[in-house]
Enzyme design. Structure first.
Site, PDB file in Angstrom:
ATOM      1  N   GLU A 195     -26.103  -7.342  -3.562  1.00  0.00           N
ATOM      2  CA  GLU A 195     -25.788  -6.849  -4.917  1.00  0.00           C
ATOM      3  C   GLU A 195     -25.600  -7.997  -5.890  1.00  0.00           C
ATOM      4  OE1 GLU A 195     -22.835  -3.747  -5.223  1.00  0.00           O
ATOM      5  OE2 GLU A 195     -22.713  -3.954  -7.410  1.00  0.00           O
ATOM      6  N   SER A 208     -18.624   4.145  -5.074  1.00  0.00           N
ATOM      7  CA  SER A 208     -18.812   4.247  -6.527  1.00  0.00           C
ATOM      8  C   SER A 208     -18.455   5.651  -6.997  1.00  0.00           C
ATOM      9  CB  SER A 208     -20.259   3.920  -6.901  1.00  0.00           C
ATOM     10  OG  SER A 208     -21.163   4.644  -6.104  1.00  0.00           O
TER      11      SER A 208
END
Ligand code: KIV
Length: 294
Positions: free
Chosen positions: A191, A54
């Site tokens: 997730e 990320s």
């Protein structure tokens, strides 16, 4: 009084994670991408730091996670490893660093430990990744899995969508989770998965699950540093809770600096270095500027 509680005093390891699951004590994970953020996360007493890909979005301003390179990941891992000693350190394997061959997967995973100072790697994918995970684990490298929404496959998934919403999709997720455990993962990220599915999977597994957008039935939680602290506005997933709004604080502070420089209020006397008067006069005399003081 500081609100910081239960700060780790000893090194967190894979064994710590296992015993946390057995004792039902949630594992706390946050991403960090550099020395300073790693220092913060360690000081706050979290159990682990994930140097997530990320960082390609929140640190490097790219649109997706999948264009980051191994060298860029290693660069950030090294900085994090310099900043944190006690949390367990996990490096995120970037897109195409583990899919091409098992040999490449082992070599790249090894770089996270040898060069990056990490203690484990994370890689995205389900059943299809089990043989690769088995090979990396056999090389002595702890692996964390990542299933559900896997951002490196965003185009294939058709965007940021919740995964495992139908009975069939939930069964596939369970099969993925069991395959990853069987392949030797010490943990896995779930997730963007409906809470009942994530809870059920967590109960079926012996290894701890770490949820992000997967509800409180997971064995731990992970959040992206910039999301949790309100420093990144490009995307705000439903699962993020903002524990601070640092963007506003930072912009305000920088604007105050700008105003004070313009107003001649900064630097003030306490920020400047004086010079002994005799030296100053000697200097002026030497450059022929006597009488031009002040
Ligand atoms: O890259 C990342 O930060 C991640 C977490 C969101 C799990 O993979």
């Amino acid at each position: 009084m500081s609100k910081v509680t239960a700060v780790n005093k000893s090194k967190v390891t894979v064994q710590t994670w296992r015993s946390r699951k057995q004792r039902g004590m949630p594992i706390t994970v946050m991403t960090a991408y550099d020395y300073t953020s790693a220092r913060f996360v360690e000081k706050a007493g979290l159990d682990a730091i994930l140097v997530g890909d990320s960082l390609n979005m929140v640190m490097l301003g790219r649109e997706q996670t999948n264009s980051i390179s191994m060298d860029e990941m290693i660069h950030h891992c090294k900085a994090v490893a310099r900043g944190a000693r006690l949390p367990f350190l996990i490096g995120d394997m970037p897109f195409l660093s583990f899919q091409i061959s098992r040999k490449e997967a082992i070599r790249n995973a090894g770089r996270f430990l040898q060069e990056g100072g990490m203690e484990a790697v994370k890689l995205e994918g389900g059943v299809e990744m089990a043989p690769t995970i088995r090979a990396v684990v056999a090389a002595g490298i702890p692996v964390m899995g990542h299933i559900g929404l896997t951002p490196q496959s965003l185009s294939q998934l058709g965007g940021y969508r919740v995964q495992g919403k139908t009975a069939v999709a939930a069964q596939k997720l369970l099969a993925d989770a069991l395959a990853l455990q069987e392949a030797g993962c010490f943990s896995m990220v779930l997730e963007s998965v409906p809470e009942p599915v994530a809870t059920y999977i967590s109960q079926q597994l012996e290894i701890p699950t770490i949820g992000i957008g997967a509800g409180k039935g997971c064995d731990g939680q992970v959040l992206v540093f910039h999301d949790a602290l309100g420093m990144f506005d490009d995307i705000l997933p439903r699962f993020v809770r903002r524990y601070a709004n640092l963007s506003d604080t930072i912009v305000e502070a920088i604007a105050t600096y700008r105003d004070e420089v313009r107003a001649g209020e900064f630097p003030a006397e306490e920020h400047t270095y004086p010079m002994e008067e005799g030296e100053w006069l000697a200097f002026l005399a030497a450059v022929g500027a006597v009488g031009e003081t002040e």
